[in-house]
Design an enzyme around this catalytic site. Structure first.
Site, PDB file in Angstrom:
ATOM      1  N   ASP A  50      -5.338   2.909  -2.757  1.00  9.94           N
ATOM      2  CA  ASP A  50      -4.020   3.541  -2.704  1.00  9.94           C
ATOM      3  C   ASP A  50      -3.904   4.639  -3.762  1.00  9.94           C
ATOM      4  O   ASP A  50      -3.327   5.702  -3.516  1.00  9.94           O
ATOM      5  CB  ASP A  50      -2.921   2.505  -2.926  1.00  9.94           C
ATOM      6  CG  ASP A  50      -2.967   1.380  -1.909  1.00  9.94           C
ATOM      7  OD1 ASP A  50      -3.423   1.611  -0.769  1.00  9.94           O
ATOM      8  OD2 ASP A  50      -2.548   0.260  -2.259  1.00  9.94           O
TER       9      ASP A  50
ATOM     10  N   ASN B 259      -6.481   0.990   6.130  1.00  9.43           N
ATOM     11  CA  ASN B 259      -6.087  -0.087   5.211  1.00  9.43           C
ATOM     12  C   ASN B 259      -6.102  -1.452   5.894  1.00  9.43           C
ATOM     13  O   ASN B 259      -5.129  -2.211   5.839  1.00  9.43           O
ATOM     14  CB  ASN B 259      -4.692   0.204   4.636  1.00  9.43           C
ATOM     15  CG  ASN B 259      -4.646   0.000   3.138  1.00  9.43           C
ATOM     16  OD1 ASN B 259      -5.261  -0.921   2.613  1.00  9.43           O
ATOM     17  ND2 ASN B 259      -3.918   0.853   2.449  1.00  9.43           N
TER      18      ASN B 259
ATOM     19  N   ARG C 151       4.318 -13.736   3.729  1.00  8.63           N
ATOM     20  CA  ARG C 151       5.038 -12.625   4.337  1.00  8.63           C
ATOM     21  C   ARG C 151       5.387 -12.883   5.801  1.00  8.63           C
ATOM     22  O   ARG C 151       6.038 -12.053   6.427  1.00  8.63           O
ATOM     23  CB  ARG C 151       4.211 -11.343   4.210  1.00  8.63           C
ATOM     24  CG  ARG C 151       2.971 -11.333   5.061  1.00  8.63           C
ATOM     25  CD  ARG C 151       1.934 -10.308   4.669  1.00  8.63           C
ATOM     26  NE  ARG C 151       2.403  -8.950   4.536  1.00  8.63           N
ATOM     27  CZ  ARG C 151       1.597  -7.929   4.211  1.00  8.63           C
ATOM     28  NH1 ARG C 151       0.300  -8.148   4.007  1.00  8.63           N
ATOM     29  NH2 ARG C 151       2.071  -6.708   4.102  1.00  8.63           N
TER      30      ARG C 151
ATOM     31  N   ALA D 137       0.813  -1.218   0.000  1.00 10.49           N
ATOM     32  CA  ALA D 137       0.000   0.000   0.000  1.00 10.49           C
ATOM     33  C   ALA D 137       0.843   1.263   0.000  1.00 10.49           C
ATOM     34  O   ALA D 137       0.592   2.205  -0.767  1.00 10.49           O
ATOM     35  CB  ALA D 137      -0.936  -0.014   1.211  1.00 10.49           C
TER      36      ALA D 137
ATOM     37  N   ARG E 256      -6.443  -5.204   6.898  1.00  6.41           N
ATOM     38  CA  ARG E 256      -6.326  -6.517   6.273  1.00  6.41           C
ATOM     39  C   ARG E 256      -6.611  -7.559   7.346  1.00  6.41           C
ATOM     40  O   ARG E 256      -5.775  -7.807   8.216  1.00  6.41           O
ATOM     41  CB  ARG E 256      -4.921  -6.727   5.694  1.00  6.41           C
ATOM     42  CG  ARG E 256      -4.516  -5.729   4.617  1.00  6.41           C
ATOM     43  CD  ARG E 256      -5.267  -5.974   3.320  1.00  6.41           C
ATOM     44  NE  ARG E 256      -4.777  -5.114   2.246  1.00  6.41           N
ATOM     45  CZ  ARG E 256      -5.252  -3.913   1.962  1.00  6.41           C
ATOM     46  NH1 ARG E 256      -6.223  -3.410   2.713  1.00  6.41           N
ATOM     47  NH2 ARG E 256      -4.766  -3.210   0.952  1.00  6.41           N
TER      48      ARG E 256
ATOM     49  N   GLY F 206      -5.883  -1.929  -5.629  1.00  5.04           N
ATOM     50  CA  GLY F 206      -5.029  -0.754  -5.767  1.00  5.04           C
ATOM     51  C   GLY F 206      -5.788   0.547  -5.903  1.00  5.04           C
ATOM     52  O   GLY F 206      -5.179   1.620  -5.879  1.00  5.04           O
TER      53      GLY F 206
END
Length: 310
Positions: free
Chosen positions: A256, A166, A106, A35, A168, A253
């Protein structure tokens, strides 16, 4: 000195072919995502001196991330190569008519090992704007501490702080997100949030969530409403704008890109309606092409900068 600084985890992303579900995809296109990196590239393409910092692995994918950002004109001079952890990887499909599948690789990544020593406070104090998202503090305790160090340094230096939750849910549950984000909301001058995120963080209904952010000290709150457009308020005036008409190819996207467009408008001295118009246009151009970065427009592609007319 950069005009705008942001930081967090940037990853390599593998995109499946447009229209093919992830489980059926056999060929992938490599790109870069994250992001904060998306916002930095968006601002750089719009003519701003943008910087991103974070950790990448000292590996091939880390090289891809840094070369890509550097090639876009983003200052990565404060980024760190971590020899003890790999660069994160994201794999997803590209669908316009059904839910997108995303697989993150990740856990234990270099990006999650960000810590307060990675924050160059004198450098940060020279910027006009610090942009943060809720993703970074959710990565690890050390990344959360780094986020607060950066925000505290910015506020002490009079640097404007913009904040996008944002959220998640693959990173943390709702209660943890509230614990992480409520203190940051109280440090933000500008909030750029989705409707559901505002409701979750504030603990209020969507209609009352904006007032909560203003009560925490935000000077301006922008609510991104997807296909319904966006609204903004400073507690006194209220503005609303519809989405820019476009055929959506890939919705990932868009948020962002919207942030990059809105922040560009404000940095240029545009008023709120003009900044919303610019944000809507930038977001529309991104969803019209696959991937996070390819559709981000360059300044020369935009005529009537900030014009919200259709």
């Amino acid at each position: 000195m950069p005009e705008v600084i942001t930081f967090g985890e940037a990853m390599v992303v593998l995109h499946g072919p447009p229209g093919v579900p992830l489980a059926e995809a056999t060929g992938f296109t490599r790109s870069v995502a994250g992001a904060e990196a998306n916002v930095a590239v968006g601002l750089a393409r719009l003519g701003h001196e943008a910087a991103w910092f974070g950790r990448t692995g000292d590996d091939a994918f880390g090289d891809v991330v840094l070369r890509t950002l550097r090639g876009e004109g983003v200052d990565v001079s404060r980024a760190t190569l971590d020899p003890k952890a790999p660069t994160g990887l994201l794999v997803r499909d590209c669908l316009s008519s059904r839910r997108i599948s995303v697989a993150y690789y990740r856990a234990g990544s270099a990006g999650s090992r960000l810590d307060p020593t990675d924050v160059d406070t004198p450098w940060l104090a020279g910027a006009r704007l610090l942009h943060i998202t809720g993703i970074t503090p959710a990565l690890s305790d050390s990344a959360r501490e780094a986020t607060h160090r950066a925000v505290d340094a910015a506020r002490a230096a009079g640097v404007t702080v913009s904040f996008d939750p944002n959220i998640r849910l693959k990173l943390a549950g709702p209660e943890r997100w509230c614990e992480l984000l409520r203190p940051l909301a109280g440090s933000a001058d500008l909030v750029l949030t989705g409707e559901d995120e505002a409701e979750l963080v504030s603990g209020r209904t969507k209609e009352a969530a904006v007032d909560w952010f203003l009560e925490q000290g935000a000077e301006l709150v922008v609510v991104k409403r997807g296909a319904l457009g966006a609204t903004a308020t400073d507690g006194t005036s209220h503005w609303e704008i519809p989405v820019w008409p476009v055929t959506a190819v890939d919705p990932v996207g868009a948020g962002d890109a919207f942030d990059a467009g809105f922040l560009s408008g404000r940095l240029r001295g545009l008023d709120v309606p003009q900044s919303l118009g610019l944000a809507a246009r930038v977001a529309a151009m991104v969803v019209a092409s696959p991937g996070d970065l390819p559709g981000l427009p360059r300044l020369a592609e935009l005529s009537g900068l900030g014009d919200a007319d259709r």
